[in-house]
Design an enzyme around this catalytic site. Sequence first.
Site, PDB file in Angstrom:
ATOM      1  N   CYS A 179     107.213 115.200  31.367  1.00 55.28           N
ATOM      2  CA  CYS A 179     106.696 114.228  30.399  1.00 55.28           C
ATOM      3  C   CYS A 179     107.816 113.329  29.848  1.00 55.28           C
ATOM      4  CB  CYS A 179     105.939 114.986  29.316  1.00 55.28           C
ATOM      5  SG  CYS A 179     104.602 114.007  28.633  1.00 55.28           S
ATOM      6  N   HIS A 188     102.560 118.917  31.257  1.00 51.40           N
ATOM      7  CA  HIS A 188     103.410 119.962  30.664  1.00 51.40           C
ATOM      8  C   HIS A 188     103.146 121.329  31.288  1.00 51.40           C
ATOM      9  CE1 HIS A 188     105.013 117.834  27.068  1.00 51.40           C
ATOM     10  NE2 HIS A 188     103.957 117.073  27.267  1.00 51.40           N
ATOM     11  N   GLU A 216     104.902 123.885  31.083  1.00 52.61           N
ATOM     12  CA  GLU A 216     105.388 124.959  30.192  1.00 52.61           C
ATOM     13  C   GLU A 216     104.359 125.333  29.131  1.00 52.61           C
ATOM     14  OE1 GLU A 216     106.015 121.836  29.964  1.00 52.61           O
ATOM     15  OE2 GLU A 216     106.362 121.230  27.889  1.00 52.61           O
TER      16      GLU A 216
HETATM   17  N1  GLN Z   1     104.831 109.646  24.833  1.00 53.03           N
HETATM   18  C1  GLN Z   1     106.050 110.374  24.902  1.00 53.03           C
HETATM   19  C2  GLN Z   1     107.235 109.441  25.203  1.00 53.03           C
HETATM   20  O1  GLN Z   1     107.039 108.318  25.534  1.00 53.03           O
HETATM   21  C3  GLN Z   1     105.989 111.457  25.951  1.00 53.03           C
HETATM   22  C4  GLN Z   1     104.938 112.453  25.569  1.00 53.03           C
HETATM   23  C5  GLN Z   1     105.297 113.874  25.864  1.00 53.03           C
HETATM   24  O2  GLN Z   1     106.425 114.223  26.226  1.00 53.03           O
HETATM   25  N2  GLN Z   1     104.343 114.721  25.631  1.00 53.03           N
HETATM   26  O3  GLN Z   1     108.345 109.846  25.063  1.00 53.03           O
END
Ligand code: GLN
Length: 193
Positions: A82, A172, A174
């Site tokens: 992410c 995610h 994890e």
């Molecule tokens: N929206 C977040 C970003 O741009 C990422 C979201 C996440 O890691 N759950 O950093």
Amino acid sequence: MKIGILALQGAFAEHAKVLEKLGVVSVEIRNLEDFQQHQSDLSGLILPGGESTTMGKLLRDQQMLIPIREAISSGLPVFGTCAGLILLAKEITSQEESHLGTMDIVVERNAYGRQLGSFYTEAECKGVGQIPMTFIRGPIISEVGKDVDVLAVVNNQIVAAQEKNMLVTSFHPELTDDVLLHQYFINMCKEKS
Ligand code: GLN
């Protein structure tokens, strides 16, 4: 084997729990000293989810951006989930600067509409199997370079990819009980060490 987890912000503790389940020792990397102290015996590095802008700023403020970028470019296996994926992307749409910028992908932050921002699904991931995927305002990988292997696609969007020593997911892993993707990353780390 020891795996470092960037622990500046975000969901780093959850990654440590998955590694523990798999019997792998992990170490939190909170600053440049931590990185330098452990760098020589790290088999891999995890960049967790969280807020990429905040993590990018902390990496810069603590002079960690360049040493980590160099380690990845020299082959250190890295797993970005992410926000961690955003940190690795060469280009971030509507943003002037990338962060580590080592992976040949273009990403769009917060690109899912409000309704679709957070959802759960299960899908096939190449070389890994059918796995649960939890999305929390994740990025979309809108372009991949020729050396990037697409590992999973959900709703016509690329959600997992690999380029050499770099593995990324826009979800995610994890945050579920499933350990298959972490096991896949550990295998990447074993091949390297
Ligand atoms: N929206 C977040 C970003 O741009 C990422 C979201 C996440 O890691 N759950 O950093």
